[in-house]
Design a protein around this motif. Structure first.
Motif, short mmCIF file in Angstrom:
data_model
loop_
_atom_site.label_atom_id
_atom_site.label_comp_id
_atom_site.label_asym_id
_atom_site.label_seq_id
_atom_site.Cartn_x
_atom_site.Cartn_y
_atom_site.Cartn_z
N PHE A 147 0.70 -1.54 0.10
CA PHE A 147 0.45 -0.23 -0.43
C PHE A 147 0.69 1.37 0.47
O PHE A 147 2.11 2.00 0.90
N PRO A 148 0.64 2.34 -1.05
CA PRO A 148 1.73 3.27 -0.82
C PRO A 148 1.08 4.16 0.32
O PRO A 148 0.03 4.29 0.59
N GLU A 149 2.15 4.97 0.70
CA GLU A 149 2.09 5.52 1.96
C GLU A 149 0.98 7.02 1.46
O GLU A 149 0.94 7.92 0.23
N ARG A 150 0.32 7.28 2.57
CA ARG A 150 -0.63 7.90 2.28
C ARG A 150 -0.13 9.24 2.96
O ARG A 150 0.11 9.91 3.94
N ASN A 151 -0.12 10.68 2.32
CA ASN A 151 0.75 11.70 2.48
C ASN A 151 -0.56 13.09 2.33
O ASN A 151 -0.08 14.30 2.78
N THR A 152 -1.26 12.49 2.24
CA THR A 152 -2.46 13.50 1.66
C THR A 152 -2.76 14.61 2.96
O THR A 152 -3.54 14.32 4.25
N THR A 153 -3.49 16.20 2.82
CA THR A 153 -3.50 17.48 4.02
C THR A 153 -4.85 16.95 3.51
O THR A 153 -5.67 17.29 2.32
N LEU A 154 -5.76 16.88 4.91
CA LEU A 154 -7.32 16.54 4.39
C LEU A 154 -8.09 18.24 4.53
O LEU A 154 -7.34 18.84 5.09
N GLY A 155 -9.11 18.62 3.22
CA GLY A 155 -9.38 19.45 3.69
C GLY A 155 -10.57 19.63 4.22
O GLY A 155 -11.23 18.94 5.49
N PRO A 156 -11.77 21.04 3.76
CA PRO A 156 -13.51 21.00 4.80
C PRO A 156 -13.38 19.51 4.10
O PRO A 156 -13.41 18.83 3.53
N GLU A 157 -14.83 19.98 5.10
CA GLU A 157 -16.05 18.13 4.77
C GLU A 157 -16.80 18.84 3.09
O GLU A 157 -17.18 20.09 2.96
N VAL B 111 -17.43 13.12 4.77
CA VAL B 111 -16.18 12.63 3.95
C VAL B 111 -15.57 14.14 3.55
O VAL B 111 -16.40 15.06 2.99
N LYS B 112 -14.02 14.40 3.98
CA LYS B 112 -13.39 15.70 4.01
C LYS B 112 -12.76 15.19 2.69
O LYS B 112 -12.27 15.01 1.81
N GLN B 113 -12.38 16.29 2.30
CA GLN B 113 -11.62 16.74 1.04
C GLN B 113 -10.35 15.87 1.27
O GLN B 113 -9.68 16.31 1.64
N GLY B 114 -10.06 15.43 -0.02
CA GLY B 114 -8.99 14.42 0.25
C GLY B 114 -8.57 13.20 0.60
O GLY B 114 -7.42 11.66 0.81
N GLU B 115 -9.98 13.02 1.16
CA GLU B 115 -10.42 11.77 2.48
C GLU B 115 -10.00 10.37 1.72
O GLU B 115 -11.13 10.24 0.62
N ILE B 116 -9.77 9.07 1.87
CA ILE B 116 -10.30 7.86 1.84
C ILE B 116 -11.05 7.31 2.91
O ILE B 116 -10.86 7.36 3.97
N LEU B 117 -12.11 7.43 2.90
CA LEU B 117 -12.94 6.38 4.05
C LEU B 117 -13.39 5.32 3.47
O LEU B 117 -13.99 5.44 2.52
N GLY B 118 -12.73 4.38 4.37
CA GLY B 118 -13.38 2.88 4.05
C GLY B 118 -14.35 2.76 4.62
O GLY B 118 -15.35 3.23 5.57
N LEU C 173 -7.64 -1.29 5.98
CA LEU C 173 -6.55 -1.19 6.44
C LEU C 173 -5.69 -0.22 5.90
O LEU C 173 -4.69 0.79 7.07
N GLY C 174 -5.07 -0.42 5.10
CA GLY C 174 -3.97 0.24 4.05
C GLY C 174 -4.01 1.49 3.55
O GLY C 174 -3.74 1.97 3.54
N MET C 175 -5.81 1.86 3.21
CA MET C 175 -6.12 2.51 2.35
C MET C 175 -6.47 4.04 2.84
O MET C 175 -6.49 4.74 2.57
N SER C 176 -7.49 3.24 3.87
CA SER C 176 -8.11 4.28 4.53
C SER C 176 -7.50 5.18 5.30
O SER C 176 -6.65 4.98 6.20
#
Length: 499
Positions: A249-259, A279-286, A462-465
């Motif tokens: 699973f590639p590392e996630r370094n995204t900065t989350l934005g507003p809802e 769910v926020k901008q830039g977020e992965i909700l599993g 678990l690896g991407m959310s």
């Protein structure tokens, strides 16, 4: 274990229209063995099994069953020799009952009159499904069932054949963890009876849990066979792809934005009740949960494909009304469905046409499609998604599963979605293509896209959310942060246990 293989294939080669897909391949299956056959999509696994089962004629090489050379002319001859197959592509007839599907072509009848023994067939259907831990009404139309339940019918049908060799092609792709456990119990009982099982799967955890040996194909060539106790994940991946894959699973370094998306009190009678999450901008909700928990139905309601009784949806702080998929697309929502074959793609159409279907306004001028705009748009997506295709005009059905899935995802990128729903995004996809899909997800979230990912694979969840929403019997059972989530907590919430 007997020294005579149940099936043995030597020097198998096969070409289609001059394109060699198998070259001098070796494979065998011993009595009581679960033998994994692995390789990337397009490596030749299915072709090899179709040769074993008489669907394809080999160009050269030999096939032996219990030491005797055979030359099956069709699948029926292979079946009569004790070989049964659970196909990756479901062979369910949706308008027939579960019982009729179970006994299709093998109906139990009274004497010469041919009167069908409905009651006995129903009882046997229930018995075989119960053996798999599945409670399905044998009289219900198969088309009303979920993909996972249909898969269990396929498995039950193959087991009922009392075969000596059982080929399982991605048998757990649509199953929940609980159903997989029930299947593994059955596999172990078949193993004790001396049945040989060919197990084709992209799920490494399963392979190392249930199999005895692994044989690997790469680009139509036999790379080697390894005993499970003497190998590991990294070695098998290197055999499959010819290189080290690195972290799964590639590392996630995204900065989350507003809802970006907020769902409040979504309800649909008999399917789900009072569903609320954001769910926020830039977020992965599993989204995790057992099969039948309502995960897909909730996503369909968000996309306007399923009617809801009540509930409110907000996008970027504004209340929106979505009554159809057309409304959802206009609001910037894309939906990659769990069944790419029947719902995500038009298989007989080309790569170009499939990419263009959801992007007609982007490639049109005054309601007329611009060939130049379309070709430029499609070529850009092919390059960006690393789709392996000989031509943009090649029929999608000719591509591997991983490349088909990239097209399903890619056709939504053109609408530049704010929200992308991914329902089982890597089902039936090999490890190399999986990582490419994960990287596409990361790139989208870096651009601010909010992703909702429904998955039955807990390692993927678990690896991407960034956060995990767990659904149990149509209700939100838990919302877990990445830091606090683990398999035990997710399963506890998915089965109705308390945190």
């Amino acid at each position: 274990m007997s020294q005579t293989p149940l099936a043995q294939m030597k020097g198998i080669s096969k070409a289609f229209s001059g394109n060699r897909v198998l070259e001098n391949v070796e494979f065998e299956i011993m009595p009581g063995e679960v033998h994994a056959l692995m390789g990337e999509n397009g490596a030749g696994k299915s072709t090899l099994m179709k040769i074993l089962t008489g669907i394809y004629e080999r160009d050269s090489g030999s096939v032996y069953i219990k030491g005797e050379e055979v030359h099956f002319k069709n699948a029926k001859e292979a079946e009569n020799a004790g070989i049964a197959v659970i196909h990756q592509e479901l062979n369910i007839i949706p308008y027939l009952s579960v019982t009729d599907n179970m006994f299709l072509g093998k109906e139990l009848t009274y004497g010469k009159l041919g009167i069908v023994k409905h009651k006995e067939m129903q009882q046997k259907t229930k018995k075989y499904l119960n053996r798999l831990g599945v409670d399905i009404d044998p009289d219900i139309e198969a088309g009303e069932l979920s993909v996972g339940q249909q898969q269990m019918i396929e498995i039950a049908r193959a087991i009922a054949a009392n075969a000596e060799i059982l080929i399982m092609d991605e048998p757990t792709a649509a199953l929940t963890d609980r159903e997989i456990e029930a299947l593994f119990v059955v596999i172990n009982s078949l193993r004790k009876k001396g049945v040989g099982i060919v197990y084709i799967s992209h799920r490494m955890e399963e392979i190392f849990q249930i199999c005895d040996r692994i044989s690997v194909l790469r680009d139509g060539q036999f790379i080697g066979t390894k005993d499970i106790p003497t190998t590991n994940f990294d070695e098998i991946v290197k055999m499959m792809v010819g290189r080290q894959l690195g972290d799964r699973f590639p590392e996630r370094n995204t900065t989350l934005g507003p809802e970006r998306l907020k769902i409040e009190n979504f309800s649909c009678k008999g399917k789900f009740e009072n569903i609320s999450f954001s769910v926020k901008q830039g977020e992965i909700l599993g989204v995790a949960g057992l099969m039948g928990a309502g995960r897909t139905e909730i996503m369909e309601a968000i996309f306007g494909h399923r009617h809801k009784q009540n509930g409110t949806m907000m996008i970027d702080g504004q209340v929106v009304s979505i009554k159809s998929p057309f409304d959802a697309i206009k609001k910037g929502i894309g939906f990659v469905t769990e069944d790419r074959k029947s719902e995500g793609l038009v298989l007989d159409l080309s790569v170009r046409e499939n990419f263009s279907l959801t992007n007609l306004t982007k490639i049109s001028t005054n309601s007329l499609i611009s060939t130049k705009q379309e070709e430029s748009f499609v070529d850009d997506l092919i390059q960006k998604l690393h789709v392996k295709t000989a031509s943009r005009d090649l029929a999608v059905k000719s591509l591997s599963g991983g490349n088909q899935q990239k097209i399903v995802i890619g056709k939504w990128l053109g609408i530049e979605p704010k929200i992308l729903i991914l329902d089982e995004p890597t089902r039936g996809v090999d490890v190399g293509a999986k990582k490419e899909i994960y990287q596409i997800m990361n790139q989208l979230t870096e651009q601010g896209v909010a992703i909702i990912m429904v998955s039955s694979e807990l390692p993927e969840i678990l690896g991407m959310s960034d956060r995990i929403l767990v659904i149990h019997e149509g209700k939100v059972s838990a919302i877990l942060s990445r830091a606090e989530a683990n398999q035990e907590k997710i399963m506890q919430a998915a089965t109705g246990g308390n945190e």
